[in-house]
Design an enzyme around this catalytic site. Structure first.
Site: not given
Ligand code: GDP
Ligand code: IMO
Ligand code: MG
Length: 436
Positions: A16, A226, A19, A43-44
């Protein structure tokens, strides 16, 4: 082939990190974007204007009409959820005809989700805190050589025959160990008939597409899911995911040799978060952690769970730099730190009275580690409109410099908001060449 043609983007914390946003920003210049591990545990989030897209299987390059998006052999794919994801994108006007799936990717079927849930229940207080998407059981079946691969989706009777081979054992495990009713072959096979119809035609040889693309000078992005600390080998085992999340997996997870990979960009938040269980030395259970969660809207994209929050941890960042061979950092969510009186970086850990700078490989030792912080003056300015490093207040620039110095890798991209426009590409960085 120039190495500037290929760029691997990986999460360098516990997932999270942003990416999806970074990939979407870079994808304007990409001909191909490939996922190489994980599944719909990812979840991107991609934001542009009022549009928010939450992607789980589909690479974050999909919003670019001309980018071919590939699901690599290192992935696990839930066919019905993928179809749902594609339908939702199509409904919003996003063309998904540019999607291809490696025949060697493994499928996540209903019994994997049931096993994931049952395993977690059995573990009770010792649970991993998985996303419940069946990721671990599907990778386990792959390793046990009883998985079903995407290639089986090219023909319904082939898929059903394979299911008939593996289902009796799955049912025995479910019924005998977990008191689950199990699945009936005909019914389960029929449930996946739409997957054969819709996804079968998308199944192809991903390595060949990448090999020919790179040889022909096409630009390729590899999208990690991840993060480094969730890696099955190098993460905080057993509190990890079940795939190899590091940059090297971009080669094995798509079917290329490692010399084909170019720069490696590690995405890191300007603080740290984690979802699920497991040690997290810089976790702040007090006011600072609450502030970061609220300001950063730190709730899971996949499961909606509140994320655990704390200050930036340079010990894990240095470790992530080493195990990935990071050539640059993408520092995200810097804007979230605006308004904090002081901002901190964990530069080392204290463990059993000793200060350590390297990430311990023993989880028992890690549990005993307390962060050693350096504090820096914060800044009040709203930085979400900054489009160059010069637009940032001096305190924010000092923080970036201190962070780079302690991690030992330079920031090449700084993100100051969720929108694709809220991005600074550092001049003279290798990444700047990606856009040239
Ligand atoms: P990922 O799994 O690495 O793609 O990250 P996620 O999408 O799960 O979580 C990142 C969250 O931060 C999302 O809600 C993005 O929209 C948000 N986000 C990404 N970059 C920035 C930033 O520079 N500032 C803020 N405030 N939010 C950001
Ligand atoms: P993105 O790509 C954050 C965590 C779960 C749990 C562990 C194992 O959005 O960064 P799993 O379902 O993979 O067997 O769970 O890994 N986890 C993540 N945490 N971002 C993710 O993906 C994750 N995918 C799995 O919360 O701790
Ligand atoms: Mg994510």
């Amino acid at each position: 082939m120039s190495k500037n043609n290929s760029l691997v983007v990986v999460g360098a914390q516990w997932g999270d990190e942003g990416k999806g946003k970074v990939i979407d920003h870079l994808a304007v210049k990409a001909d191909l974007v490939a996922r190489f591990q994980g599944g719909n545990n990812a979840g991107h989030t991609v934001v542009y204007g009022a549009n928010i897209f939450k992607l789980h299987h589909v690479p974050s390059g999909i919003l670019n009409k001309n980018t071919l998006c590939l699901l690599g052999n290192g992935m696990v794919v839930n066919p019905l959820i993928l179809i749902k994801e594609m339908n939702e994108l199509e409904k919003r006007g996003i063309d998904t005809s540019n999607l291809r799936i490696s025949g060697k990717a493994h499928l996540i079927l209903d019994y994997h989700e049931a096993l994931d849930e049952s395993n977690e229940k059995l573990l009770g207080e010792k649970k991993i805190g998985t996303t419940g998407r069946g990721i671990g059981p599907s990778y386990a079946d792959k390793a046990l050589r009883r998985g079903i691969r995407a290639i089986e989706l090219t023909d319904f009777s082939r898929f059903k025959n394979r299911l008939a081979e593996v289902l009796p054992l799955q049912n025995r495990i479910l019924r005998d160990i977990f008191d689950h009713p199990g699945y009936e072959l005909d019914q389960l096979a029929e449930k996946y008939r739409p997957a054969v119809e819709r996804l079968g035609p998308l199944v192809t040889d991903i390595s060949l597409i990448l090999d020919q693309g790179l040889a022909g000078g096409k630009k390729v992005l590899f999208e990690g899911a991840q993060g480094a600390l969730l890696d099955i080998d190098h993460g905080t085992y057993p509190y990890v995911t079940s795939s190899s999340t590091v940059a090297a997996a971009a080669a094995s997870g798509t079917g290329l040799g490692p010399q084909r990979l170019g720069q490696v960009l590690g995405v890191m938040k300007a603080y740290t978060t984690r979802v699920g269980e497991g040690p997290f030395p810089s976790e702040d259970k007090g006011e600072a952690g609450d502030q970061l969660r609220e300001r950063g809207n730190e709730f899971g994209t996949t499961t909606g769970r509140p994320r655990r929050c704390g200050w930036f941890d340079a010990v894990i960042a240095r470790y992530a730099a080493m195990i990935n061979g990071l050539t640059g950092l993408a520092l995200t969510k810097l804007d979230v730190l605006s308004g904090m009186e002081i901002v901190k970086i964990a530069v080392a850990y204290r463990c059993n009275g000793k200060e350590i700078k390297n990430f311990p490989s023993s989880i028992e030792e890690l549990k005993l580690c307390e962060p050693v912080y350096e504090s820096f003056p914060g800044w009040d300015e709203d930085i979400s409109r900054a489009r160059s490093l010069d637009d940032l207040p001096p305190a924010a620039r000092n923080f970036i410099e201190a962070l780079q110095k302690t991690v030992g890798v330079d920031a090449e991209l700084v993100s100051v908001g969720p929108d694709r426009s809220q991005t600074i590409i550092c001049p003279d960085s290798q990444l700047a060449k990606w856009f040239s």
